[in-house]
Scaffold this active site. Sequence first.
Site, PDB file in Angstrom:
ATOM      1  N   ASP A  59       0.704  -1.115   0.096  1.00 61.19           N
ATOM      2  CA  ASP A  59       0.008  -0.041  -0.088  1.00 61.19           C
ATOM      3  C   ASP A  59       0.789   1.265  -0.047  1.00 61.19           C
ATOM      4  O   ASP A  59       0.487   2.132   0.495  1.00 61.19           O
ATOM      5  CB  ASP A  59      -1.129   0.046   1.329  1.00 61.19           C
ATOM      6  CG  ASP A  59      -1.871  -1.447   1.232  1.00 61.19           C
ATOM      7  OD1 ASP A  59      -2.428  -1.504   0.096  1.00 61.19           O
ATOM      8  OD2 ASP A  59      -2.000  -1.720   2.520  1.00 61.19           O
ATOM      9  N   HIS A  78      -4.496  -1.640  -5.904  1.00 63.31           N
ATOM     10  CA  HIS A  78      -3.711  -0.473  -6.364  1.00 63.31           C
ATOM     11  C   HIS A  78      -4.923   0.614  -6.605  1.00 63.31           C
ATOM     12  O   HIS A  78      -5.654   0.321  -7.355  1.00 63.31           O
ATOM     13  CB  HIS A  78      -2.770  -0.842  -7.732  1.00 63.31           C
ATOM     14  CG  HIS A  78      -1.690  -1.449  -7.337  1.00 63.31           C
ATOM     15  ND1 HIS A  78      -1.083  -1.452  -6.663  1.00 63.31           N
ATOM     16  CD2 HIS A  78      -1.368  -2.418  -8.338  1.00 63.31           C
ATOM     17  CE1 HIS A  78       0.007  -2.389  -6.466  1.00 63.31           C
ATOM     18  NE2 HIS A  78      -0.093  -2.976  -7.615  1.00 63.31           N
TER      19      HIS A  78
HETATM   20  P1  GDP Z   1      -0.320   0.316  -3.755  1.00 65.36           P
HETATM   21  O1  GDP Z   1      -1.067  -1.093  -3.513  1.00 65.36           O
HETATM   22  O2  GDP Z   1       1.057   0.393  -3.252  1.00 65.36           O
HETATM   23  O3  GDP Z   1      -0.720   0.772  -5.155  1.00 65.36           O
HETATM   24  O4  GDP Z   1      -1.225   1.278  -2.942  1.00 65.36           O
HETATM   25  P2  GDP Z   1      -2.605   1.616  -2.545  1.00 65.36           P
HETATM   26  O5  GDP Z   1      -3.278   1.938  -3.716  1.00 65.36           O
HETATM   27  O6  GDP Z   1      -3.189   0.585  -1.819  1.00 65.36           O
HETATM   28  O7  GDP Z   1      -2.601   2.680  -1.400  1.00 65.36           O
HETATM   29  C1  GDP Z   1      -1.926   4.002  -1.957  1.00 65.36           C
HETATM   30  C2  GDP Z   1      -3.153   4.945  -1.557  1.00 65.36           C
HETATM   31  O8  GDP Z   1      -2.768   6.329  -1.327  1.00 65.36           O
HETATM   32  C3  GDP Z   1      -4.267   5.322  -2.836  1.00 65.36           C
HETATM   33  O9  GDP Z   1      -5.504   5.372  -2.180  1.00 65.36           O
HETATM   34  C4  GDP Z   1      -3.693   6.511  -3.172  1.00 65.36           C
HETATM   35  O10 GDP Z   1      -4.651   7.049  -4.153  1.00 65.36           O
HETATM   36  C5  GDP Z   1      -3.151   7.281  -2.347  1.00 65.36           C
HETATM   37  N1  GDP Z   1      -2.237   7.978  -2.729  1.00 65.36           N
HETATM   38  C6  GDP Z   1      -1.009   7.748  -3.414  1.00 65.36           C
HETATM   39  N2  GDP Z   1      -0.062   8.661  -3.256  1.00 65.36           N
HETATM   40  C7  GDP Z   1      -0.636   9.746  -2.620  1.00 65.36           C
HETATM   41  C8  GDP Z   1      -0.297  11.127  -1.963  1.00 65.36           C
HETATM   42  O11 GDP Z   1       0.746  11.467  -2.501  1.00 65.36           O
HETATM   43  N3  GDP Z   1      -0.881  11.730  -1.215  1.00 65.36           N
HETATM   44  C9  GDP Z   1      -2.268  11.333  -1.049  1.00 65.36           C
HETATM   45  N4  GDP Z   1      -2.988  12.191  -0.328  1.00 65.36           N
HETATM   46  N5  GDP Z   1      -2.684  10.004  -1.312  1.00 65.36           N
HETATM   47  C10 GDP Z   1      -1.912   9.361  -2.088  1.00 65.36           C
END
Ligand code: GDP
Length: 424
Positions: A13, A41
């Site tokens: 995440d 994701h």
């Molecule tokens: P992944 O599985 O590694 O792709 O991560 P996830 O999608 O589970 O979690 C990342 C969360 O953080 C998602 O809801 C994204 O939209 C959000 N996100 C990613 N980068 C940023 C950021 O720089 N700022 C904020 N506020 N949210 C972010």
Amino acid sequence: MSNCAIVGINWGDEGKGRMVDLICADYDVVVRYQGGGNAGHTVINEYGKFALHLLPSGIFHKDVVSVIGNGVAVDPENLIKEIEYVREKGIKLTPDNFKVSSRASLLLPWHKELDCLEEQRLADKKYGSTKQGIAPFYSDKYQKKTVLAGEILDEKAFFEHLIPIMEWKNLTLEKVYGAEPTTVEQLKQWYNDYCLKLLPYIGDLEYFFDNAKDFDKDVLFEAQLGALRDIDFGIHPYTTSSSTIAAYAPIGAGLPSLKLDKIIGVVKAYSTCVGEGPFTSEWFGEEAEKLREAGGEFGAKTGRPRRVGAFDVVATRYGVRMQGATEIALTKMDVLSYMDEIPVCTKYKVGDRITEKFPFPSLLPQAQPITENLPGWKTDISGVRRFEDLPKEAQDYVLYIEKQIGCFIKYISVGPERESIIIR
Ligand code: GDP
């Protein structure tokens, strides 16, 4: 041919999906190479907000070919549902821009049920599975008790292979768990409803990649979860059941002889962790509640509140090494803007020893965090696009982490949208 892997440094995440979405326009092919539909994701772009589970995040770019590699747990039911979900939102998936390896093993109808039954049996000792059948799938894969996606092509041979596996698995369902056995009729229904629909996308990717090499195509590898959940190097037994490490990318994708050129490690500006297992820098109570709310830390797949805590230098440095990261993307910096001071976990105390080394898994539960406070910036930074324009305290936070983890922080993301990024 140049290539790059985007991998998680921590517990998953970290924001890998948004990083793949951002940079995959520079690549011709995006490949998922391990894991299954057990993590999500989240990607926000011109088509809307998506929680992807099995599909590569490259599907939003029309000139990119998205690939599911042989290392992935392909659940035909979930994959078909996900294809339908993105189609409804205007994404075009065709056999030309979306491919599934014929060598990928299929997650079978009993895997999810077995996952649930085993977690129930474990009760308060459960591993915190997302109940997507991933652990039963990988254990069966390595016992050679699954079928390959390429076998769907020949229905007769498919069932000749699968029915004896079903009979074997029914012994476990009935005799170990006292559950209902799977029937041949159920298997046929599953084959007709989901497997057959996958057929147009299934191909021999070894040859596709050979061509890609010959035609000098650039390939991006997309990982699921993070280094600390890796089956070999993670926080055993609270890991996932596949290799989340960049070095596995060429194998899980179908290009086993490839050497990676670039490895982007994705790290959050604070720590989060879904599920069970030791999490040394964890916060509780009001402090945790505030950070969870600020960061919207609820699982993309399960909606479960994520455990949150301070940035963990010890765990992150270890993750960077295991991944062999060549550069870092630090995500969610904007979330920390509300804090007066930002605690960072710099060392662990294990017994009476202070250490900077990530401990052996069985010692982790005793580890206590040693933290330092860094000054906060208390300004909204979500509109900032250049490093020099960040408040000094935010620049110092990035430089401090960079020094501690020993890897260049090239990207700093300050919002979930594609353009909310600072590139150094
Ligand atoms: P992944 O599985 O590694 O792709 O991560 P996830 O999608 O589970 O979690 C990342 C969360 O953080 C998602 O809801 C994204 O939209 C959000 N996100 C990613 N980068 C940023 C950021 O720089 N700022 C904020 N506020 N949210 C972010």
